[in-house]
Design an enzyme around this catalytic site. Structure first.
Site, short mmCIF file in Angstrom:
data_model
loop_
_atom_site.label_atom_id
_atom_site.label_comp_id
_atom_site.label_asym_id
_atom_site.label_seq_id
_atom_site.Cartn_x
_atom_site.Cartn_y
_atom_site.Cartn_z
N ASP A 276 0.82 -1.21 0.00
CA ASP A 276 0.00 0.00 0.00
C ASP A 276 0.86 1.26 0.00
OD1 ASP A 276 0.99 -0.51 2.51
OD2 ASP A 276 -0.95 -0.79 3.46
N ASP B 233 -7.28 -3.24 14.56
CA ASP B 233 -8.65 -3.60 14.20
C ASP B 233 -8.68 -4.74 13.17
OD1 ASP B 233 -7.71 -2.33 11.97
OD2 ASP B 233 -9.23 -0.75 11.92
N HIS C 215 -7.09 -5.08 10.35
CA HIS C 215 -7.01 -4.82 8.91
C HIS C 215 -5.68 -5.27 8.35
CE1 HIS C 215 -5.20 -0.82 10.17
NE2 HIS C 215 -4.35 -1.20 9.23
N GLU D 262 -9.59 -1.96 5.47
CA GLU D 262 -10.11 -1.67 6.79
C GLU D 262 -11.40 -2.44 7.05
OE1 GLU D 262 -8.25 1.78 8.31
OE2 GLU D 262 -9.26 2.85 6.71
#
Lengths: 295, 399
Positions: A90, A159, A161, A166
């Site tokens: 990313d 979380d 991801h 996400e």
């Protein structure tokens, strides 16, 4: 029977299609283990001209130690990246390439400049491309042209991801432009002078599906703050609110974690995987031929 | 022009960048310092040449903004063989890590200025020698009371400002620094006009009060010539030019320091550097006797005797410039101040570049700057090799 019992019921090693959880002492051991695994995989592949090993790479704090060990291996002459092609997961949109928080900057300073990788083989998504959608398409095509990824390495967020996929992302997603969740902006503002308005709001990211296509996936998880995510990834079902859980269904996925990250796991789960630790050590020690037999 | 260098990567080295010594490779191309990250991602190129530096430190090349000569050559005196003398000094300086310098002329007669000035041109450096940035003219517009080694009869007053200055010097095309005393009649006007022309004005050989010094700075002066020497000693009611180091003027004032271990006491060095660390500019103020053994020489029209490494006006104990090159000054400064190596090196590179306003291309190892640098042993500050525009122009024999 829940998922763990189901997993435990299979005889390890002989079952190729399953997820492994490797629990190691601390982040330092995780870094070392992960680097040795990469070394083992590249060596086993025996790359050469016209035969590149294709590696998917993450950024962030978790893989830093692994990169340092890989650089050591390169300097010791044990590993070369001359015939390795890399794809990064990313990159932020609109952040200058040489901004200290850009992933180009990270990869150059923490890894690329220290090893012998050919610049043309090191692919990082261009978050400043005029046409972001075309850039994402180009990236997928490049991966396909390279013959797919042999080993995709990832980290996860608290979380759950993976890359910038996400909570709520599609589990069959491909490389695309993602608008970042408020939580992520909030968490990242510390890297941007605590000013949330300076945090890029979009990123380019490989999709969960892109990573799922890799022949092998290794997820690194360290620290108590990742413990809940690890539990969700391993002990509960596949859930797009914890995108990393998708890798339960990957044919060859490894979760490499430290003790701290296991805090939310059941004792049963931890004991089960720890019982396999000898087997896991052999994964990075065995000679290439023996390794093939296991699989 | 010198040959363009290919993409070269110096590795296994430490570099001085942004006031820090870091373990980092240095990349250069076409005489400039390159950004390897840009080369990697955008151009997707690897280095044509790699150089193993074996753990040496790479620092920006030294810049000497006050040097009267050396190796028997006196820029103020030898009007017959100016070019040859210049060649000799600029070549010898390479062994001392000096990649750029300002040949300095002390107070001389009009005839000498007319003969010598046009011959000392700004010249790019290379194997033939260090870059000539332009002349530093020290005098004749100085105060008689602080003449130092300058010849009394030739000292002038710039009563008509730039007009008088041009009458004496002739063309100012090759000049980058003029040292003058700001309290002289016409000096304030001259400072303004020189500054407008882009010439740096240094204050020195002066009895100026702090107020006079501050006015000069307001008018455009930004340097003090060999601080403490040839000026009023520090006095608490009127600190004089020394007071400019702690003055409330907004502009950064730079000051030349001769840290040959003779001209300035270590405690005085510490006072200056602690008061105004960014302004400290190491200068050699070296004379013809630099690089020569003890004996009799001349500086300008005056006779000089070198005894035990000190240069005196013959028959007196008046110091008239040093015989120490800039590399040794760096070592002395470091010892005297007990400062970081980074600071000592920047005092001989970045600080003079800033004083001259050329730090966008010299005095730093930042991307885009000229690839003028030295490789040295960090412990001994011993120059192993000197590079100008990416070309190795000096190599210590042992390498």
């Amino acid at each position: 029977m829940n998922r763990i019992e189901c997993m435990m019921s299979v005889v390890w090693c002989r079952h190729e299609r399953s997820m492994r959880l490797i629990i190691l002492e601390d982040a330092g051991v995780v870094a070392d283990w992960a680097a040795r695994f990469v070394l083992q995989r590249i060596t086993q592949f025996a790359p050469g001209p016209g035969r590149h090993f294709v590696l998917g790479l993450p950024t962030g704090g978790t893989p830093l130690g692994m990169y340092r060990r890989l650089i050591d291996f390169y300097k010791e002459g044990r590993l070369s990246f001359k015939y390795v092609t890399t794809f990064n997961m990313d990159e932020y949109v609109g952040l200058p390439r040489d901004h200290p928080e850009s992933y180009h900057y990270y990869m150059w300073n923490e890894f690329f400049k220290h090893v012998d990788i050919e610049p043309g083989n090191a692919h990082v998504l261009d978050g400043n491309a005029a046409d972001l959608v075309a850039e994402c398409k180009r990236f997928e095509e490049l991966i396909a042209a390279a013959g797919g990824v042999h080993l995709f390495i990832g980290g996860i967020g608290p979380d759950g991801h993976i890359a910038f996929n996400e909570p709520g992302s599609s589990l069959v997603s491909r490389t695309r432009v993602k608008t970042l969740a408020y939580d992520t902006l909030e968490a990242n503002k510390r890297f941007f002078g605590n000013d949330i308005s300076k945090v890029p709001r979009q990123a380019l990211t490989v999709g969960v599906g892109t990573v799922m296509d890799a022949k092998e996936v290794m997820i690194l998880i360290t620290g108590a703050h990742k413990a809940l995510a690890l539990a969700k990834a391993v002990e509960e079902g596949v859930n797009h609110m914890w995108t990393v859980s998708a890798f339960q269904q990957h044919a060859q996925a490894l979760f490499v974690c430290d003790e701290d990250a296991t805090l939310e796991l059941r004792v049963k789960t931890v004991k089960y995987f720890k019982a396999l630790s000898e087997e896991h050590q052999r994964m990075i020690q065995r000679r290439v031929e023996e390794q093939r037999v296991i699989h | 022009m010198k040959p363009k260098s290919g993409l070269t990567r110096f590795y296994n080295c430490y570099i001085l960048r942004d006031s820090k010594i870091i373990k980092e490779d240095l990349w250069i191309r076409d005489g400039k310092i390159e950004n390897p990250e840009q080369v990697f991602y955008v151009e997707q190129l690897q280095a044509d040449v790699t150089v193993n530096c074996e753990g040496l430190l790479i620092a920006p090349g030294f810049i000497d903004i006050q040097i009267n000569g050396g190796w028997g050559v006196d820029f103020s005196y030898d009007s017959e063989n100016v070019k040859e003398g210049l060649r000799k000094v600029s070549k010898e300086l390479l062994a001392h890590g000096v990649t750029s310098f300002c040949p300095t002329m002390v107070t001389s007669d009009v005839d000498k200025y007319r003969k010598i000035l046009p011959l000392i041109k700004k010249t790019d450096g290379g194997k033939h020698g260090a870059t000539i940035l332009g002349l530093h003219l020290e005098g004749p517009f100085i105060n008689l009371a602080k003449k130092g080694a300058h010849v009394e009869e030739l000292i002038r007053i710039p009563e008509n400002g730039i007009k008088t200055i041009e009458e004496v010097y002739g063309s100012l095309d090759n000049v980058v620094i003029v040292t003058l005393a700001p309290e002289l009649a016409g000096a304030t006007e001259a400072i303004k006009e020189l500054a407008d022309m882009g010439i740096r004005v240094a204050l020195g050989h002066s009895t100026a009060s702090l107020a006079q010094g501050e006015e000069a700075v307001e008018c455009g002066a930004n340097l003090i010539t060999h601080l403490f020497n040839a000026m009023l000693p520090f006095h608490h009611r009127d600190p004089g030019l020394v007071g400019l180091l702690a003055s409330t003027t907004q502009k950064q004032v730079f000051y030349g320091i001769i840290s040959d271990g003779i001209h300035t006491h270590p405690a005085a060095l510490r006072i200056a550097s602690r008061t105004n660390p960014e302004g400290l500019v190491l200068v050699s103020d070296a004379v013809a006797a630099q690089g020569l053994a003890d004996g009799n020489y001349h500086i300008g029209p005056q006779h000089v005797t070198v005894e035990g490494g000190r240069a005196y006006v013959t028959g007196t104990k008046v110091l008239c410039g040093s015989t120490t090159a800039l590399d040794a000054c760096v070592a002395t400064l470091r010892k005297s101040l007990d400062c970081s190596l980074e600071y000592a090196l920047e005092a001989a590179s970045l600080h003079p570049a800033k004083a001259l306003g050329i730090d966008n291309r010299k005095g730093r190892l930042n991307f885009g700057c000229d690839a003028d640098f030295v490789m040295l042993h960090p412990d001994k500050i011993k120059i192993e090799s000197t590079w100008i525009a990416g070309e190795c122009v000096y190599k210590c024999n042992k390498m």
